[in-house]
Write a protein that holds these residues in place. Structure first.
Motif, PDB file in Angstrom:
ATOM      1  N   GLY A 154       0.780  -1.230   0.000  1.00  0.00           N
ATOM      2  CA  GLY A 154       0.000   0.000   0.000  1.00  0.00           C
ATOM      3  C   GLY A 154       0.809   1.276   0.000  1.00  0.00           C
ATOM      4  O   GLY A 154       0.284   2.344  -0.276  1.00  0.00           O
ATOM      5  N   VAL A 155       2.091   1.194   0.322  1.00  0.00           N
ATOM      6  CA  VAL A 155       2.931   2.387   0.324  1.00  0.00           C
ATOM      7  C   VAL A 155       4.015   2.289  -0.748  1.00  0.00           C
ATOM      8  O   VAL A 155       5.051   2.915  -0.654  1.00  0.00           O
ATOM      9  CB  VAL A 155       3.558   2.635   1.713  1.00  0.00           C
ATOM     10  N   HIS A 156       3.752   1.522  -1.764  1.00  0.00           N
ATOM     11  CA  HIS A 156       4.729   1.301  -2.834  1.00  0.00           C
ATOM     12  C   HIS A 156       4.062   1.643  -4.163  1.00  0.00           C
ATOM     13  O   HIS A 156       3.052   1.061  -4.516  1.00  0.00           O
ATOM     14  CB  HIS A 156       5.168  -0.165  -2.804  1.00  0.00           C
ATOM     15  N   ASN A 157       4.608   2.610  -4.888  1.00  0.00           N
ATOM     16  CA  ASN A 157       3.937   3.067  -6.104  1.00  0.00           C
ATOM     17  C   ASN A 157       4.510   2.472  -7.387  1.00  0.00           C
ATOM     18  O   ASN A 157       4.095   2.860  -8.462  1.00  0.00           O
ATOM     19  CB  ASN A 157       3.941   4.600  -6.174  1.00  0.00           C
ATOM     20  N   ASP A 158       5.437   1.544  -7.306  1.00  0.00           N
ATOM     21  CA  ASP A 158       6.045   0.958  -8.501  1.00  0.00           C
ATOM     22  C   ASP A 158       5.337  -0.313  -8.961  1.00  0.00           C
ATOM     23  O   ASP A 158       5.934  -1.169  -9.594  1.00  0.00           O
ATOM     24  CB  ASP A 158       7.519   0.634  -8.247  1.00  0.00           C
ATOM     25  N   ILE A 159       4.077  -0.435  -8.658  1.00  0.00           N
ATOM     26  CA  ILE A 159       3.316  -1.635  -8.995  1.00  0.00           C
ATOM     27  C   ILE A 159       2.395  -1.328 -10.160  1.00  0.00           C
ATOM     28  O   ILE A 159       1.874  -0.220 -10.261  1.00  0.00           O
ATOM     29  CB  ILE A 159       2.499  -2.084  -7.765  1.00  0.00           C
ATOM     30  N   ASN A 160       2.168  -2.293 -11.033  1.00  0.00           N
ATOM     31  CA  ASN A 160       1.185  -2.124 -12.100  1.00  0.00           C
ATOM     32  C   ASN A 160      -0.194  -2.292 -11.481  1.00  0.00           C
ATOM     33  O   ASN A 160      -0.652  -3.400 -11.241  1.00  0.00           O
ATOM     34  CB  ASN A 160       1.416  -3.143 -13.218  1.00  0.00           C
ATOM     35  N   TRP A 161      -0.875  -1.180 -11.224  1.00  0.00           N
ATOM     36  CA  TRP A 161      -2.164  -1.192 -10.540  1.00  0.00           C
ATOM     37  C   TRP A 161      -3.293  -1.597 -11.480  1.00  0.00           C
ATOM     38  O   TRP A 161      -4.455  -1.601 -11.079  1.00  0.00           O
ATOM     39  CB  TRP A 161      -2.425   0.158  -9.889  1.00  0.00           C
ATOM     40  N   CYS A 162      -2.979  -1.957 -12.719  1.00  0.00           N
ATOM     41  CA  CYS A 162      -3.990  -2.484 -13.648  1.00  0.00           C
ATOM     42  C   CYS A 162      -4.257  -3.961 -13.386  1.00  0.00           C
ATOM     43  O   CYS A 162      -5.000  -4.599 -14.121  1.00  0.00           O
ATOM     44  CB  CYS A 162      -3.528  -2.276 -15.095  1.00  0.00           C
ATOM     45  N   MET A 163      -3.682  -4.512 -12.326  1.00  0.00           N
ATOM     46  CA  MET A 163      -3.777  -5.952 -12.037  1.00  0.00           C
ATOM     47  C   MET A 163      -5.207  -6.440 -11.852  1.00  0.00           C
ATOM     48  O   MET A 163      -5.496  -7.602 -12.061  1.00  0.00           O
ATOM     49  CB  MET A 163      -2.952  -6.293 -10.805  1.00  0.00           C
ATOM     50  N   ALA A 164      -6.141  -5.561 -11.462  1.00  0.00           N
ATOM     51  CA  ALA A 164      -7.524  -5.983 -11.236  1.00  0.00           C
ATOM     52  C   ALA A 164      -8.404  -5.754 -12.464  1.00  0.00           C
ATOM     53  O   ALA A 164      -9.573  -6.110 -12.457  1.00  0.00           O
ATOM     54  CB  ALA A 164      -8.108  -5.245 -10.038  1.00  0.00           C
ATOM     55  N   ASN A 165      -7.856  -5.154 -13.506  1.00  0.00           N
ATOM     56  CA  ASN A 165      -8.629  -4.864 -14.717  1.00  0.00           C
ATOM     57  C   ASN A 165      -8.517  -6.008 -15.718  1.00  0.00           C
ATOM     58  O   ASN A 165      -7.664  -6.885 -15.592  1.00  0.00           O
ATOM     59  CB  ASN A 165      -8.138  -3.570 -15.357  1.00  0.00           C
ATOM     60  N   THR A 166      -9.362  -5.953 -16.745  1.00  0.00           N
ATOM     61  CA  THR A 166      -9.316  -6.954 -17.804  1.00  0.00           C
ATOM     62  C   THR A 166      -7.999  -6.858 -18.556  1.00  0.00           C
ATOM     63  O   THR A 166      -7.348  -7.862 -18.823  1.00  0.00           O
ATOM     64  CB  THR A 166     -10.497  -6.744 -18.771  1.00  0.00           C
ATOM     65  N   SER A 167      -7.612  -5.635 -18.921  1.00  0.00           N
ATOM     66  CA  SER A 167      -6.342  -5.415 -19.599  1.00  0.00           C
ATOM     67  C   SER A 167      -5.301  -4.973 -18.589  1.00  0.00           C
ATOM     68  O   SER A 167      -5.513  -4.027 -17.832  1.00  0.00           O
ATOM     69  CB  SER A 167      -6.488  -4.328 -20.675  1.00  0.00           C
ATOM     70  N   LEU A 168      -4.156  -5.638 -18.569  1.00  0.00           N
ATOM     71  CA  LEU A 168      -3.083  -5.308 -17.633  1.00  0.00           C
ATOM     72  C   LEU A 168      -2.139  -4.241 -18.182  1.00  0.00           C
ATOM     73  O   LEU A 168      -1.180  -3.875 -17.522  1.00  0.00           O
ATOM     74  CB  LEU A 168      -2.289  -6.566 -17.288  1.00  0.00           C
ATOM     75  N   MET A 169      -2.423  -3.742 -19.400  1.00  0.00           N
ATOM     76  CA  MET A 169      -1.530  -2.768 -20.027  1.00  0.00           C
ATOM     77  C   MET A 169      -1.693  -1.399 -19.357  1.00  0.00           C
ATOM     78  O   MET A 169      -2.787  -0.869 -19.252  1.00  0.00           O
ATOM     79  CB  MET A 169      -1.812  -2.658 -21.518  1.00  0.00           C
ATOM     80  N   PHE A 170      -0.585  -0.822 -18.888  1.00  0.00           N
ATOM     81  CA  PHE A 170      -0.573   0.489 -18.244  1.00  0.00           C
ATOM     82  C   PHE A 170      -0.326   1.569 -19.292  1.00  0.00           C
ATOM     83  O   PHE A 170       0.562   1.448 -20.122  1.00  0.00           O
ATOM     84  CB  PHE A 170       0.529   0.534 -17.177  1.00  0.00           C
ATOM     85  N   HIS A 171      -1.109   2.654 -19.246  1.00  0.00           N
ATOM     86  CA  HIS A 171      -0.964   3.751 -20.196  1.00  0.00           C
ATOM     87  C   HIS A 171      -0.470   5.034 -19.517  1.00  0.00           C
ATOM     88  O   HIS A 171       0.547   5.585 -19.896  1.00  0.00           O
ATOM     89  CB  HIS A 171      -2.296   4.008 -20.911  1.00  0.00           C
TER      90      HIS A 171
END
Length: 181
Positions: A154-171
């Motif tokens: 929760g205190v780390h911002n280097d994660i791909n937060w798209c992990m819960a979405n259908t598409s994991l691609m970060f824009h």
């Protein structure tokens, strides 16, 4: 040495039999089920990064007052970006609070507490990744104020937060004010 291993085997067997007599299989299955469901739900919870904001923001406020770009939302030094990591959506076809067309906001996000130098108040900022397209590649900002190592999710911002979405691609990433701290 063999006698010692036999002693451990007998003690272990005795303890396992005691546990088996006092607890049924259903209670074990119930506890395992609770652990599995709890472990699956945990990554979907929102995170609060507001802890320990006082000293860091006092130093940041002094820096922001002497820095004219702290009021420019197209610059990484903008006050809302104190815990920002990603590409600014305002450079990628979106805005400060809206994802660009063809992308959707991440279902999970990280939250930072940032000081607005104009009113000297702390605000909770939700950083939502926009998912569904390849990385924008424009206006990269990486502000790690009060960030902790990756073992504290929760205190780390280097994660791909798209992990819960259908598409994991970060824009790109937006920064939405969700309240006053």
């Amino acid at each position: 040495m063999r006698w010692f291993l036999d002693l451990i085997d007998r003690a272990t067997e005795r303890r396992v039999r005691q546990v088996a007599h006092s607890h049924g299989r259903r209670s074990l299955v119930t506890r395992l089920g609770v652990a599995l469901v709890g472990g699956a739900v945990l990554p979907m919870l929102p995170f609060d990064r507001s802890g320990q904001f006082g000293a860091a923001h006092a130093a940041g406020a002094a820096k922001a007052k002497s820095n004219p770009v702290a009021d420019d939302p197209t610059k990484c030094e903008y006050w809302r970006y104190c815990a920002f990591d990603g590409y600014l959506c305002s450079c990628c076809g979106g805005s400060l609070t809206q994802c660009p067309p063809g992308t959707e906001a991440s279902k999970v996000s990280w939250v930072g507490t940032c000081l607005n130098p104009t009113d000297n108040r702390q605000y909770l900022i939700s950083y939502n990744d926009c998912c569904g397209k390849a990385s924008c590649g424009e206006c990269l900002c990486n502000n790690n104020e009060r960030e902790r190592p990756g073992y504290r999710l929760g205190v780390h911002n280097d994660i791909n937060w798209c992990m819960a979405n259908t598409s994991l691609m970060f824009h790109c990433t937006t920064s939405v004010i969700v309240g006053v701290a």
